[in-house]
Design a protein around this motif. Structure first.
Motif, PDB file in Angstrom:
ATOM      1  N   PRO A 148       0.963  -1.133   0.136  1.00 15.37           N
ATOM      2  CA  PRO A 148      -0.006  -0.256   0.025  1.00 15.37           C
ATOM      3  C   PRO A 148       1.091   1.271  -0.346  1.00 15.37           C
ATOM      4  CG  PRO A 148      -0.780  -1.460   2.019  1.00 15.37           C
ATOM      5  CD  PRO A 148       1.076  -1.822   0.957  1.00 15.37           C
ATOM      6  N   ARG A 149       0.521   2.376  -0.795  1.00 13.55           N
ATOM      7  CA  ARG A 149       1.255   3.514  -0.621  1.00 13.55           C
ATOM      8  C   ARG A 149       1.115   4.183   0.576  1.00 13.55           C
ATOM      9  NH1 ARG A 149       1.110   8.149  -5.099  1.00 13.55           N
ATOM     10  NH2 ARG A 149       3.153   9.637  -4.340  1.00 13.55           N
ATOM     11  N   LEU A 150       2.111   4.903   1.482  1.00 13.24           N
ATOM     12  CA  LEU A 150       2.071   6.341   1.889  1.00 13.24           C
ATOM     13  C   LEU A 150       1.685   7.512   1.686  1.00 13.24           C
ATOM     14  CD1 LEU A 150       2.075   6.311   4.930  1.00 13.24           C
ATOM     15  CD2 LEU A 150       4.590   6.980   4.809  1.00 13.24           C
ATOM     16  N   LEU A 151       0.477   7.880   1.988  1.00  5.80           N
ATOM     17  CA  LEU A 151      -0.305   9.182   1.285  1.00  5.80           C
ATOM     18  C   LEU A 151       0.366   9.964   2.512  1.00  5.80           C
ATOM     19  CD1 LEU A 151      -3.760   8.409   0.654  1.00  5.80           C
ATOM     20  CD2 LEU A 151      -2.528   8.344  -1.253  1.00  5.80           C
ATOM     21  N   PRO A 152       0.902  11.977   1.464  1.00  8.65           N
ATOM     22  CA  PRO A 152       1.400  12.811   2.414  1.00  8.65           C
ATOM     23  C   PRO A 152       0.094  13.012   3.128  1.00  8.65           C
ATOM     24  CG  PRO A 152       0.769  13.745  -0.081  1.00  8.65           C
ATOM     25  CD  PRO A 152      -0.109  11.435   0.161  1.00  8.65           C
ATOM     26  N   TRP A 153      -0.348  13.410   3.243  1.00 11.91           N
ATOM     27  CA  TRP A 153      -0.983  13.886   4.194  1.00 11.91           C
ATOM     28  C   TRP A 153      -1.547  12.147   6.053  1.00 11.91           C
ATOM     29  CZ3 TRP A 153      -2.290  13.280  -0.707  1.00 11.91           C
ATOM     30  CH2 TRP A 153      -3.738  12.010  -0.665  1.00 11.91           C
ATOM     31  N   PRO A 154      -1.740  12.961   7.085  1.00 14.26           N
ATOM     32  CA  PRO A 154      -2.436  11.731   7.972  1.00 14.26           C
ATOM     33  C   PRO A 154      -3.610  11.678   8.035  1.00 14.26           C
ATOM     34  CG  PRO A 154      -1.859  13.519   9.009  1.00 14.26           C
ATOM     35  CD  PRO A 154      -1.328  14.264   7.257  1.00 14.26           C
ATOM     36  N   ALA A 194       8.495  16.097   4.774  1.00 14.01           N
ATOM     37  CA  ALA A 194       9.173  15.740   3.950  1.00 14.01           C
ATOM     38  C   ALA A 194      10.273  13.862   4.451  1.00 14.01           C
ATOM     39  CB  ALA A 194      11.188  16.611   3.705  1.00 14.01           C
ATOM     40  N   LEU A 195      10.201  14.356   5.390  1.00 14.79           N
ATOM     41  CA  LEU A 195      10.242  12.408   5.872  1.00 14.79           C
ATOM     42  C   LEU A 195       9.003  11.172   5.425  1.00 14.79           C
ATOM     43  CD1 LEU A 195      11.753  13.214   9.352  1.00 14.79           C
ATOM     44  CD2 LEU A 195      12.987  12.229   7.245  1.00 14.79           C
ATOM     45  N   ARG A 196       7.913  11.914   5.220  1.00 16.34           N
ATOM     46  CA  ARG A 196       6.705  10.961   5.100  1.00 16.34           C
ATOM     47  C   ARG A 196       6.933  11.024   3.200  1.00 16.34           C
ATOM     48  NH1 ARG A 196       2.495  13.836   6.712  1.00 16.34           N
ATOM     49  NH2 ARG A 196       2.925  13.188   8.204  1.00 16.34           N
ATOM     50  N   VAL A 197       7.362  11.373   2.509  1.00 13.44           N
ATOM     51  CA  VAL A 197       7.323  11.614   1.258  1.00 13.44           C
ATOM     52  C   VAL A 197       8.658  10.159   0.939  1.00 13.44           C
ATOM     53  CG1 VAL A 197       8.305  12.665  -0.553  1.00 13.44           C
ATOM     54  CG2 VAL A 197       6.542  13.699   0.294  1.00 13.44           C
ATOM     55  N   ALA A 198       9.755  10.531   1.179  1.00 15.97           N
ATOM     56  CA  ALA A 198      10.904  10.069   1.627  1.00 15.97           C
ATOM     57  C   ALA A 198      10.474   8.283   1.824  1.00 15.97           C
ATOM     58  CB  ALA A 198      12.188  10.212   3.040  1.00 15.97           C
ATOM     59  N   GLU A 199       9.732   8.335   3.243  1.00 14.39           N
ATOM     60  CA  GLU A 199       9.339   7.270   3.819  1.00 14.39           C
ATOM     61  C   GLU A 199       8.284   6.582   2.620  1.00 14.39           C
ATOM     62  OE1 GLU A 199       6.750   4.657   7.288  1.00 14.39           O
ATOM     63  OE2 GLU A 199       6.833   6.993   6.933  1.00 14.39           O
ATOM     64  N   SER A 200       7.144   7.069   2.223  1.00 16.46           N
ATOM     65  CA  SER A 200       6.419   6.617   1.288  1.00 16.46           C
ATOM     66  C   SER A 200       7.545   5.802  -0.285  1.00 16.46           C
ATOM     67  CB  SER A 200       5.526   7.422   0.505  1.00 16.46           C
ATOM     68  OG  SER A 200       4.569   7.661  -0.739  1.00 16.46           O
ATOM     69  N   ARG A 201       7.993   6.238  -0.667  1.00 20.95           N
ATOM     70  CA  ARG A 201       8.483   6.807  -1.956  1.00 20.95           C
ATOM     71  C   ARG A 201       9.499   5.221  -1.636  1.00 20.95           C
ATOM     72  NH1 ARG A 201       9.969  12.501  -4.606  1.00 20.95           N
ATOM     73  NH2 ARG A 201       7.726  13.089  -4.664  1.00 20.95           N
TER      74      ARG A 201
END
Length: 106
Positions: free
Chosen positions: A10-16, A84-91
Motif C-alpha cells: 500500500p502507498r503511504l499518502l503524504p497526509w495523515p 519530507a520524511l513522510r515523502v521519503a518513507e513513502s517513496r
C-alpha cells in the motif's frame, strides 16, 4: 498498490488521517485520481520545504533576529521536515529491494 518484487505494498499518502495516523492508498491504478493528487501534494510539500529553508536561513543567519522569528522559523522547518520524511518513507517503501550480492563474483 505498487508491486515491489512480487509483493503488493500500500502507498503511504503524504497526509495523515484526522487522528494523525498514517494514511494509505490501496489501488491497482498508479495513475488514479487519488494517486495523482498524492504525487502533486508530495511535489508541493518538497517545494514548500525548499522555500521555507531559504527563508529560514535568512532569519537564522541574522544574529539580531528576534526570538519569536527564530522560533517561528524553527516550527515551520519542523513541519517541512515532517512532510519530507513522510515523502521519503513513502517513496522508499515503493522501491524494489536490492538484488542479493552474488557470492561467486568475488
Amino acid at each position: 498498490m505498487e508491486d515491489v518484487n512480487g509483493v503488493t505494498v500500500p502507498r503511504l499518502l503524504p497526509w495523515p488521517t484526522p487522528e494523525g495516523k498514517p494514511c494509505y492508498l490501496v489501488t491497482d491504478d498508479s495513475d488514479s485520481r487519488l494517486s495523482r493528487l498524492a504525487d502533486d501534494l508530495e511535489t508541493l510539500q518538497l517545494a514548500t520545504g525548499a522555500d521555507v529553508l531559504g527563508l529560514a536561513r535568512t532569519v537564522l543567519d541574522d544574529h539580531a533576529s528576534p526570538y519569536a522569528e527564530v522560533r517561528y522559523a524553527g516550527l515551520r522547518l519542523a513541519e517541512c521536515l515532517t512532510d519530507a520524511l513522510r515523502v521519503a518513507e513513502s517513496r522508499g517503501m515503493r522501491l524494489p529491494a536490492p538484488e542479493p550480492a552474488d557470492a561467486d563474483r568475488e
